[in-house]
Design an enzyme around this catalytic site. Structure first.
Site, mmCIF file in Angstrom:
data_model
loop_
_atom_site.group_PDB
_atom_site.id
_atom_site.type_symbol
_atom_site.label_atom_id
_atom_site.label_comp_id
_atom_site.label_asym_id
_atom_site.label_seq_id
_atom_site.Cartn_x
_atom_site.Cartn_y
_atom_site.Cartn_z
ATOM 1 N N LYS A 154 71.723 51.061 29.993
ATOM 2 C CA LYS A 154 72.896 51.915 29.820
ATOM 3 C C LYS A 154 73.917 51.621 30.918
ATOM 4 O O LYS A 154 73.706 51.966 32.082
ATOM 5 C CB LYS A 154 72.550 53.405 29.873
ATOM 6 C CG LYS A 154 73.740 54.229 29.375
ATOM 7 C CD LYS A 154 73.712 55.677 29.769
ATOM 8 C CE LYS A 154 74.385 55.971 31.057
ATOM 9 N NZ LYS A 154 75.831 55.677 31.104
ATOM 10 N N GLU B 268 68.273 53.186 43.577
ATOM 11 C CA GLU B 268 69.158 52.635 44.609
ATOM 12 C C GLU B 268 70.367 53.553 44.621
ATOM 13 O O GLU B 268 71.189 53.524 43.700
ATOM 14 C CB GLU B 268 69.526 51.187 44.264
ATOM 15 C CG GLU B 268 70.053 50.413 45.464
ATOM 16 C CD GLU B 268 71.551 50.514 45.609
ATOM 17 O OE1 GLU B 268 72.001 51.441 46.331
ATOM 18 O OE2 GLU B 268 72.254 49.701 45.009
ATOM 19 N N CYS C 36 78.075 50.866 47.629
ATOM 20 C CA CYS C 36 77.047 51.790 48.140
ATOM 21 C C CYS C 36 76.755 51.532 49.613
ATOM 22 O O CYS C 36 76.468 52.461 50.354
ATOM 23 C CB CYS C 36 75.782 51.717 47.293
ATOM 24 S SG CYS C 36 75.248 50.037 46.991
ATOM 25 N N GLU D 176 79.147 60.758 50.798
ATOM 26 C CA GLU D 176 79.574 59.446 50.308
ATOM 27 C C GLU D 176 80.904 59.606 49.572
ATOM 28 O O GLU D 176 80.975 60.259 48.538
ATOM 29 C CB GLU D 176 78.514 58.870 49.358
ATOM 30 C CG GLU D 176 78.850 57.461 48.931
ATOM 31 C CD GLU D 176 77.786 56.822 48.043
ATOM 32 O OE1 GLU D 176 77.313 57.493 47.104
ATOM 33 O OE2 GLU D 176 77.438 55.657 48.293
HETATM 34 P P1 NDP Z 1 76.559 58.517 38.776
HETATM 35 O O1 NDP Z 1 75.411 58.511 39.675
HETATM 36 O O2 NDP Z 1 76.836 59.728 37.992
HETATM 37 O O3 NDP Z 1 76.443 57.293 37.719
HETATM 38 C C1 NDP Z 1 75.489 56.279 37.739
HETATM 39 C C2 NDP Z 1 74.847 56.124 36.363
HETATM 40 O O4 NDP Z 1 74.088 57.284 36.049
HETATM 41 C C3 NDP Z 1 75.862 55.964 35.246
HETATM 42 O O5 NDP Z 1 75.374 55.058 34.271
HETATM 43 C C4 NDP Z 1 75.934 57.358 34.698
HETATM 44 O O6 NDP Z 1 76.391 57.409 33.384
HETATM 45 C C5 NDP Z 1 74.507 57.823 34.799
HETATM 46 N N1 NDP Z 1 74.400 59.267 34.790
HETATM 47 C C6 NDP Z 1 75.316 60.185 35.197
HETATM 48 N N2 NDP Z 1 74.862 61.434 35.017
HETATM 49 C C7 NDP Z 1 73.632 61.317 34.474
HETATM 50 C C8 NDP Z 1 72.665 62.249 34.050
HETATM 51 N N3 NDP Z 1 72.852 63.568 34.136
HETATM 52 N N4 NDP Z 1 71.501 61.777 33.525
HETATM 53 C C9 NDP Z 1 71.303 60.465 33.410
HETATM 54 N N5 NDP Z 1 72.188 59.534 33.773
HETATM 55 C C10 NDP Z 1 73.334 59.945 34.318
HETATM 56 O O7 NDP Z 1 77.854 58.145 39.546
HETATM 57 P P2 NDP Z 1 79.346 58.617 39.177
HETATM 58 O O8 NDP Z 1 79.900 57.653 38.276
HETATM 59 O O9 NDP Z 1 79.409 60.035 38.710
HETATM 60 O O10 NDP Z 1 80.020 58.564 40.597
HETATM 61 C C11 NDP Z 1 79.965 59.705 41.421
HETATM 62 C C12 NDP Z 1 79.622 59.315 42.815
HETATM 63 O O11 NDP Z 1 78.351 58.690 42.856
HETATM 64 C C13 NDP Z 1 80.534 58.292 43.450
HETATM 65 O O12 NDP Z 1 81.691 58.850 43.963
HETATM 66 C C14 NDP Z 1 79.662 57.725 44.508
HETATM 67 O O13 NDP Z 1 79.653 58.565 45.623
HETATM 68 C C15 NDP Z 1 78.306 57.735 43.872
HETATM 69 N N6 NDP Z 1 77.950 56.421 43.277
HETATM 70 C C16 NDP Z 1 77.137 55.647 44.009
HETATM 71 C C17 NDP Z 1 76.812 54.404 43.549
HETATM 72 C C18 NDP Z 1 75.919 53.525 44.334
HETATM 73 O O14 NDP Z 1 75.821 52.346 44.037
HETATM 74 N N7 NDP Z 1 75.265 54.022 45.345
HETATM 75 C C19 NDP Z 1 77.333 53.874 42.289
HETATM 76 C C20 NDP Z 1 78.168 54.809 41.567
HETATM 77 C C21 NDP Z 1 78.450 56.021 42.080
HETATM 78 P P3 NDP Z 1 77.931 57.784 33.074
HETATM 79 O O15 NDP Z 1 78.757 57.021 34.049
HETATM 80 O O16 NDP Z 1 78.092 57.311 31.716
HETATM 81 O O17 NDP Z 1 78.037 59.246 33.242
#
Ligand code: NDP
Length: 502
Positions: free
Chosen positions: A194, A270, A305, A404
């Site tokens: 996904k 991660e 990250c 973050e």
């Molecule tokens: P998320 O952690 O929400 O997204 C990462 C993945 O998880 C996406 O594929 C997302 O899908 C999915 N996801 C989101 N909510 C759920 C859920 N309830 N159940 C299962 N899967 C889920 O990151 P965000 O896009 O919301 O970003 C928010 C913050 O997260 C950022 O500002 C940053 O701080 C952090 N982040 C950290 C990352 C890292 O590499 N450490 C990467 C991305 C974000 P979908 O996007 O379709 O909702």
């Protein structure tokens, strides 16, 4: 344009307008709409406009994808090929990714806003290299025979887990996908992937290329959709053996809960970071350190990250060093991501831009000193850009030092000595990475040992490659991407004990 000339911004724009997007789920080797018929808009952050209407998969589609993945696994469509043939398919996929580099890079840039200079030079080649590296590994990993008593022969073998759910974020869509697909596929698993709702386009094209490379149908399935629906359905599915996740710590915790409330699937996470980049007064090259500090926070718009989001500087050099960092940051102003000269692009979406700007306000309110940036940029484009931003006078207890931000916002914190730096560096819920700049090798080793982080750099920032593990301590998660160690999370160990008699 002559044959040898590099494409200009106009060339990239022309190519972008001629792009066609794969916008349906990829299940059992075929593109298909979501069973509900629902779609969502893929919005490009370059100008804030929808570029494609993408299948919004939910639990029914995830279930169909898992069934296809399980069927492929059970009939040995992929595992049965044997490691040498799996290697060939993965090498072919890597080759196809490179042949289609410009298209994949454009999809990445248009979908999530990173500069085309980086998506062509870093993301696509890095993703292809990861697939190739694990392809090469497929037929070079041996199992073990245990040193038992001679009356027995005990085999310790690694077996693929079965069906892997991969849930990836939007900051490096292809790269994060490849870090998971490479080892998962090399080990013989099937995958249900996904991508993030903000960046589904490159994963869908990748699935098509994988089929072209000879990956049997059902081995790789892609279900675009929302986290709460498609993501949660993966987390809770009773027939997924392992979820490999990259994203926020908050959502990482959801996956632990989903696993506990469903089939106790394995989970590797991660997650976030708030990495300290520590500069001591005896740093061997302050100019190099300043360049690295600026790139460490402004690269990929700070949506990294392991961004060096906390700059810890020894108090006696802090003001002079910060001037150097700011001078470097000024050169990294946001520009058109399709312009090959641009080094800082757009934030992934409006929500993320507002979130980051909210943290800037938070920093000002909390008493930090805004030294540079802090505002939206290029608003006339309709896109989502933020100036490179630097705060000084940050206390490690402030929100901007603890949470973050995932944007181009640097928090500068002064420290007294190495022990003080380690104390502040470790004073965070995260533990993804850290860096130390010093000429003293003893101090470097002692600090590297004391810092609780998955990666510690000395006299560099964000260095590494596919040969070394990447992952976190503490609430940055567990399990490792990259290197041979990544195979552990996609395989189970089996002991076969054979009685040889007396
Ligand atoms: P998320 O952690 O929400 O997204 C990462 C993945 O998880 C996406 O594929 C997302 O899908 C999915 N996801 C989101 N909510 C759920 C859920 N309830 N159940 C299962 N899967 C889920 O990151 P965000 O896009 O919301 O970003 C928010 C913050 O997260 C950022 O500002 C940053 O701080 C952090 N982040 C950290 C990352 C890292 O590499 N450490 C990467 C991305 C974000 P979908 O996007 O379709 O909702």
């Amino acid at each position: 344009m002559s044959a040898a000339a590099q494409p200009t911004v106009e060339d990239w724009k022309k190519r972008a307008s001629a792009l066609s997007f794969r916008n349906q789920a990829f299940i059992a080797g075929k593109f298909q709409p979501a069973q509900s018929g629902k779609t969502f808009d893929a919005i490009s952050p370059l100008e804030g406009k929808a570029v494609a209407s993408v299948a919004a998969c939910d639990a029914a589609d995830v279930d169909a994808a898992v069934k296809a993945a399980r069927a492929a696994f059970d009939k040995g469509a992929w595992t049965g090929m044997g490691p040498a043939r799996r290697k060939k398919v993965l090498l072919k996929l890597a080759d196809l990714m490179l042949k289609n580099r410009d298209e994949l890079a454009l999809l990445e840039t248009i979908d999530m806003g990173k500069p085309i200079a980086y998506s062509t030079a870093i993301d696509v080649p890095g993703a292809a290299a990861a697939i190739a590296w694990y392809g090469e590994l497929a037929d070079k990993v041996y199992d073990e025979i245990a040193p038992t008593d001679p009356t027995a022969l005990a085999l310790i073998s690694r077996e693929p887990l079965g069906v892997i759910g991969a849930v990836v974020p939007w900051n490096f869509p292809l790269l994060m996908t490849s870090w998971k697909l490479g080892p998962a596929l090399a080990a013989g698993n099937s995958v249900v992937l996904k991508p993030a709702e903000q960046s589904p386009l490159s994963a869908l094209r990748l699935a098509e290329l994988a089929a072209e490379a000879g990956l049997p149908e059902g081995v790789l399935n892609v279900v675009p959709g929302f986290g709460e629906t498609a993501g949660q359905a993966i987390g809770r599915h009773m027939d997924i053996d392992c979820v490999a996740f990259t994203g926020s710590t908050e959502v990482g915790k959801y996956f632990l809960r989903y696993a506990a409330e469903s089939n106790m699937k394995q989970v590797s996470l991660e997650c976030g970071g708030k990495s300290p980049n520590i500069v001591l007064a005896d740093c061997p090259d302050l100019d190099a350190a300043a360049r690295a500090a600026a790139m460490g926070i402004f690269f990929n718009q700070g949506e990294v990250c392991n961004a060096g989001s906390r700059l810890l500087v020894e108090d006696k050099i802090k003001d002079a060093f910060l001037e150097k960092v700011i001078a470097n940051g000024k050169k990294l102003q946001p520009g058109d991501p399709l312009d090959p000269a641009t080094r800082m692009g757009a934030m992934v979406d409006h929500v993320q831009m507002q979130r980051v700007l909210g943290y800037v306000e938070e920093g000002k309110k909390g008493g930090a000193v805004l030294k540079m940036g802090g505002k939206q940029a290029r608003s006339e484009t309709g896109g989502y850009y933020i100036e490179p931003t630097v705060f000084d006078g940050v206390d490690n207890k402030m929100k901007i030092a603890q949470e973050e931000i995932f944007g181009p916002v640097l928090s500068t914190i002064a420290f007294k000595d190495a022990a003080d730096a380690v104390r502040i560096g470790n004073d965070t819920i995260y533990g993804l990475a850290a860096a130390i700049w010093t000429s003293n090798v003893t101090v470097a080793h002692k600090m590297a040992r004391a810092l609780r982080a998955g990666t510690v750099w000395v006299n560099c920032y964000d260095a590494g490659d596919i040969t070394v593990p990447f992952g976190g301590y503490k609430q940055s998660g567990f399990g490792r991407d990259r290197s041979v160690h990544a195979l552990h999370k996609y395989t189970n160990l089996k002991t076969t004990w054979i009685n040889l008699g007396k």
